[in-house]
Design a protein around this motif. Sequence first.
Motif, PDB file in Angstrom:
ATOM      1  N   ILE A  45       6.630  31.579   7.582  1.00  0.00           N
ATOM      2  CA  ILE A  45       7.431  31.234   6.398  1.00  0.00           C
ATOM      3  C   ILE A  45       7.422  32.382   5.401  1.00  0.00           C
ATOM      4  O   ILE A  45       8.460  32.745   4.820  1.00  0.00           O
ATOM      5  CB  ILE A  45       6.893  29.946   5.739  1.00  0.00           C
ATOM      6  N   SER A  64      12.011  31.458   4.742  1.00  0.00           N
ATOM      7  CA  SER A  64      12.508  30.080   4.800  1.00  0.00           C
ATOM      8  C   SER A  64      12.041  29.460   6.109  1.00  0.00           C
ATOM      9  O   SER A  64      11.587  30.157   7.024  1.00  0.00           O
ATOM     10  CB  SER A  64      14.039  30.048   4.727  1.00  0.00           C
ATOM     11  N   VAL A  65      12.181  28.143   6.192  1.00  0.00           N
ATOM     12  CA  VAL A  65      11.753  27.444   7.399  1.00  0.00           C
ATOM     13  C   VAL A  65      12.518  26.132   7.525  1.00  0.00           C
ATOM     14  O   VAL A  65      12.867  25.501   6.520  1.00  0.00           O
ATOM     15  CB  VAL A  65      10.227  27.174   7.375  1.00  0.00           C
ATOM     16  N   ASP A  66      12.797  25.739   8.737  1.00  0.00           N
ATOM     17  CA  ASP A  66      13.364  24.433   9.025  1.00  0.00           C
ATOM     18  C   ASP A  66      12.195  23.479   9.261  1.00  0.00           C
ATOM     19  O   ASP A  66      11.528  23.539  10.302  1.00  0.00           O
ATOM     20  CB  ASP A  66      14.246  24.504  10.272  1.00  0.00           C
ATOM     21  N   TRP A  67      11.918  22.622   8.263  1.00  0.00           N
ATOM     22  CA  TRP A  67      10.725  21.789   8.337  1.00  0.00           C
ATOM     23  C   TRP A  67      10.781  20.818   9.515  1.00  0.00           C
ATOM     24  O   TRP A  67       9.748  20.470  10.087  1.00  0.00           O
ATOM     25  CB  TRP A  67      10.541  21.022   7.028  1.00  0.00           C
ATOM     26  N   GLY A  68      11.961  20.383   9.898  1.00  0.00           N
ATOM     27  CA  GLY A  68      12.078  19.503  11.058  1.00  0.00           C
ATOM     28  C   GLY A  68      11.614  20.192  12.322  1.00  0.00           C
ATOM     29  O   GLY A  68      10.839  19.642  13.111  1.00  0.00           O
ATOM     30  N   ASP A  69      12.101  21.451  12.497  1.00  0.00           N
ATOM     31  CA  ASP A  69      11.684  22.225  13.665  1.00  0.00           C
ATOM     32  C   ASP A  69      10.196  22.551  13.612  1.00  0.00           C
ATOM     33  O   ASP A  69       9.509  22.563  14.648  1.00  0.00           O
ATOM     34  CB  ASP A  69      12.486  23.528  13.746  1.00  0.00           C
ATOM     35  N   ALA A  70       9.692  22.817  12.411  1.00  0.00           N
ATOM     36  CA  ALA A  70       8.272  23.161  12.266  1.00  0.00           C
ATOM     37  C   ALA A  70       7.379  21.986  12.665  1.00  0.00           C
ATOM     38  O   ALA A  70       6.393  22.154  13.389  1.00  0.00           O
ATOM     39  CB  ALA A  70       7.980  23.578  10.823  1.00  0.00           C
TER      40      ALA A  70
END
Length: 501
Positions: free
Chosen positions: A182, A187-193
Amino acid sequence: MVISPENVLLVGAILLFLSVLVGKTGARFGVPALLLFLGVGMLAGSDGFGIHFDSAPMAQFIGTVALCIILFSGGMDTSYREIRPVLAPGVTLATLGVLMTTVITGFFIYSLADFLPGDFQLGLLESMLLAAVMSSTDSASVFSILRSKGISLKERLRPTLELESGSNDPMAYMLTLLLIQIIEIGSVDWGDAILLLVLQLVVGAAAGFALGYAIVWIINRIDVPNESLYPVLLLACVFFVFAFTNLLQGNGYLAVYIAGLVVGNRKLVHKRSLTTFFDGFTWLFQIVMFLTLGLLVNPSELPAVAGVSLLVALFMIVVSRPLSVFVSLLPFRKFTTRARVYISWVGLRGAVPIIFATYPLMSAEIPNARMIFNVVFFVTIVSLLVQGTTVSAMARWLGLIGKSEEKEIFNVALPDEIKSAMSEIELTAETLAGGNKLMNLSLPDNTLVVMVKRDTHYFVPKGHTQLEPGDRLLVISDNDEELRRSYESLGISRYTMRKNR
């Protein structure tokens, strides 16, 4: 000093010898050996005797190899029977507990940003990264201290603590890598994480079970003519489990620990020699790992972070760890408040957080990586000094010391194919009240006294052999339950009993 194979071996031999020596000395005073191994490394480093070592990738590699061996050996020494009743609370502590520790400690570190030394300022993500690196209890420290102390704990605390420390590294590892990603990407896709976290745990657990059973099958059927090659084969399997699981996008550390559990609880040829080999190999790599990490740190840099590190260490000991434990164990009513307090106290930090702290060092996007490493190192020292030296004292103060385990004197084992029970007893005057000959002892059928130890002498007894108080007997029986009842009738309350699973 000129770098040559001879000089490297000489320095390595001296460091290993000193580590064993200080470990033995420290045991007399209740100081964890692992802390002393760190100290030897620091003393030999660039600020001490001048050995210059600053390769974070090499330290990380050594740490990874060592952790594979430590986790596998810890799994081998853990009984299914012991951890089955505490499986749910152990896994909860290893997942939810680690996550809560990260979040609570991260916000605390962020609130201390104004007090950090020099020009260092940690943002929220870096604060969370520092907390994630320190969020797991260290398997090497917990296994080593609990087993070296030899104390018996009530309320199934020992298997709970060992299960947690053996299985919580994956969660801290994944949180550390996630936060580094991150910070680097922004940025990050929390769903994918979240999906990736779950996937790593599921794949790691599944691979551990499957490959563990595969290891058992291979070792039992490969029929190597030279028995000495079996430890080499098993070591190769351990590294394969870790690497192959990572290729499958699973967590290798979790897979190695579970594979060790499977191997240790299944019928295995040459199990005793394999276990002995891995016990010794585990100690060797613990020493090498802690020495390497001690060499990597520059002690002259630690005073600059001493203040904030001490605050973070105390906060983790007094606030974040207890809060995480009490919340995680809310659904499990069988643990008393005293047990929860003790679990909170034995949240030891050790080599694992320091190894995880090398990951930020290899990222150019984390400018405060060196400071993070130094804080983690300092917190680890505080944890080992404060918590590691009081494991027994805290258990005693909380009234959680159980009946001490009897130590085996004869040090023999039956082959796995033999399901008879092997027991050791020490005779007292009360035991011999009905007669002092072996034939006078009321033992069940299909039971044999195969050896007697008197002082320093060993001999095979006969029915008319005269026995004395203090004699140690090695007993083999086909009926362990009946043997226990016989011990009760003879007034024998302290004995060992071992039976192949």
